[in-house]
Design a protein around this motif. Sequence first.
Motif, PDB file in Angstrom:
ATOM      1  N   PRO A  41       0.819  -1.234   0.000  1.00 58.77           N
ATOM      2  CA  PRO A  41       0.000   0.000   0.000  1.00 58.77           C
ATOM      3  C   PRO A  41       0.844   1.271   0.000  1.00 58.77           C
ATOM      4  N   LEU A  42       1.971   1.246   0.695  1.00 58.77           N
ATOM      5  CA  LEU A  42       2.857   2.412   0.687  1.00 58.77           C
ATOM      6  C   LEU A  42       3.525   2.589  -0.677  1.00 58.77           C
ATOM      7  N   SER A  43       3.802   1.474  -1.341  1.00 60.40           N
ATOM      8  CA  SER A  43       4.377   1.563  -2.684  1.00 60.40           C
ATOM      9  C   SER A  43       3.378   2.182  -3.658  1.00 60.40           C
ATOM     10  N   ARG A  44       2.114   1.846  -3.480  1.00 52.40           N
ATOM     11  CA  ARG A  44       1.077   2.446  -4.332  1.00 52.40           C
ATOM     12  C   ARG A  44       0.971   3.949  -4.053  1.00 52.40           C
ATOM     13  N   ALA A  45       1.072   4.316  -2.778  1.00 52.44           N
ATOM     14  CA  ALA A  45       1.035   5.736  -2.435  1.00 52.44           C
ATOM     15  C   ALA A  45       2.252   6.455  -3.020  1.00 52.44           C
ATOM     16  N   ALA A  46       3.413   5.793  -3.010  1.00 45.93           N
ATOM     17  CA  ALA A  46       4.610   6.389  -3.590  1.00 45.93           C
ATOM     18  C   ALA A  46       4.452   6.589  -5.089  1.00 45.93           C
ATOM     19  N   ALA A  47       3.771   5.642  -5.742  1.00 46.68           N
ATOM     20  CA  ALA A  47       3.532   5.776  -7.185  1.00 46.68           C
ATOM     21  C   ALA A  47       2.628   6.978  -7.467  1.00 46.68           C
ATOM     22  N   ARG A  48       1.608   7.147  -6.624  1.00 47.32           N
ATOM     23  CA  ARG A  48       0.740   8.325  -6.802  1.00 47.32           C
ATOM     24  C   ARG A  48       1.550   9.603  -6.589  1.00 47.32           C
ATOM     25  N   GLY A  49       2.464   9.566  -5.604  1.00 45.95           N
ATOM     26  CA  GLY A  49       3.298  10.732  -5.351  1.00 45.95           C
ATOM     27  C   GLY A  49       4.208  11.052  -6.526  1.00 45.95           C
ATOM     28  N   GLN A  50       4.730  10.012  -7.174  1.00 49.69           N
ATOM     29  CA  GLN A  50       5.603  10.254  -8.325  1.00 49.69           C
ATOM     30  C   GLN A  50       4.823  10.868  -9.479  1.00 49.69           C
ATOM     31  N   SER A  88       5.391  15.260  -1.569  1.00 50.26           N
ATOM     32  CA  SER A  88       6.714  15.114  -0.939  1.00 50.26           C
ATOM     33  C   SER A  88       7.731  14.636  -1.966  1.00 50.26           C
ATOM     34  N   PRO A  89       8.855  15.341  -2.115  1.00 50.01           N
ATOM     35  CA  PRO A  89       9.892  14.882  -3.045  1.00 50.01           C
ATOM     36  C   PRO A  89      10.518  13.548  -2.623  1.00 50.01           C
ATOM     37  N   LEU A  90      10.329  13.150  -1.369  1.00 51.59           N
ATOM     38  CA  LEU A  90      10.985  11.953  -0.845  1.00 51.59           C
ATOM     39  C   LEU A  90      10.001  10.837  -0.525  1.00 51.59           C
ATOM     40  N   SER A  91       8.755  10.929  -1.029  1.00 50.64           N
ATOM     41  CA  SER A  91       7.735   9.951  -0.653  1.00 50.64           C
ATOM     42  C   SER A  91       8.077   8.536  -1.093  1.00 50.64           C
ATOM     43  N   GLY A  92       8.881   8.385  -2.136  1.00 48.90           N
ATOM     44  CA  GLY A  92       9.209   7.054  -2.622  1.00 48.90           C
ATOM     45  C   GLY A  92      10.213   6.315  -1.758  1.00 48.90           C
ATOM     46  N   ILE A  93      10.811   6.981  -0.781  1.00 43.73           N
ATOM     47  CA  ILE A  93      11.843   6.359   0.051  1.00 43.73           C
ATOM     48  C   ILE A  93      11.244   5.492   1.155  1.00 43.73           C
ATOM     49  N   LEU A  94      10.044   5.843   1.627  1.00 37.37           N
ATOM     50  CA  LEU A  94       9.465   5.178   2.794  1.00 37.37           C
ATOM     51  C   LEU A  94       9.319   3.666   2.639  1.00 37.37           C
ATOM     52  N   ALA A 227      10.889  -4.784  -9.204  1.00 36.88           N
ATOM     53  CA  ALA A 227      10.873  -4.620 -10.656  1.00 36.88           C
ATOM     54  C   ALA A 227       9.480  -4.876 -11.216  1.00 36.88           C
ATOM     55  N   VAL A 228       8.838  -5.955 -10.739  1.00 36.63           N
ATOM     56  CA  VAL A 228       7.481  -6.258 -11.203  1.00 36.63           C
ATOM     57  C   VAL A 228       6.503  -5.187 -10.723  1.00 36.63           C
ATOM     58  N   GLU A 229       6.656  -4.774  -9.480  1.00 33.87           N
ATOM     59  CA  GLU A 229       5.767  -3.765  -8.895  1.00 33.87           C
ATOM     60  C   GLU A 229       5.847  -2.446  -9.658  1.00 33.87           C
TER      61      GLU A 229
END
Length: 235
Positions: A41-50, A88-94, A227-229
């Motif tokens: 779920p956090l990865s999905r949120a990071a994708a939305r952030g990107q 957030s510029p760093l949301s993908g790090i979490l 990679a798949v994600e």
Amino acid sequence: MSAFAGLVERLADLLEPLFHASAAAAAIVLFTALVRLLVHPLSRAAARGQRARAALQPRIAELRKKHRKDPERLRKAVLELHEKEKVSPLSGILPGLLQLPAFFLLYHLFSSSTVGGEANELLGHQLFAAPLGDRWVDALGSGGVFGAAGLVYLGLFVVVGAVATFNYRRTKRTMAASAPAAGGAEVPGLGAVSAFAPFLSFFTLITVAVVPLAAALYVVTSTAWSAVERAVLYP
């Protein structure tokens, strides 16, 4: 550590009918998949952030032109824009940070000769001919690159190399596609990081070579999952 060792042992017992002597290795792969599933779920949120950050690139390009002679003002303006748009510029790090405890648990567990004051029985488990507590240097010492244990590592290196190449090409393509839309703009100070980013996946090869095989399995599985994600979340 005792509780975590017990969890790995129980998973290995469940998988033993299918994977036999490599059941503990399969348990680590399954454990990694469960961790990644919890973090998804956090990865999905990071994708939305990107995607949100990508949408801001034209406005950042305008700020770059406006403040081209004042780098400090440009930096503040870009940060203010991100704050205003709640991006957030760093949301993908979490997601990556939250996986570190699981990796270090495996690293410590398979680097310790004792757990809870007793002998660490997990060190007796193997992936085919390679003990889960050994490193690549141990495989080289016991049979060389093409020995029984060395071949296990070669297989892991092939997987990691293939995933790293896929990530490299994808990152380069994404950066090339986003640059025209951004008008060459970027968050100040991140230029060197952006240029270096496509090569980060190849450093996984070093990690796999120097950590215990159990931790290397975690890294390989997590990297392949990523990679798949990314292929699904960042079409």
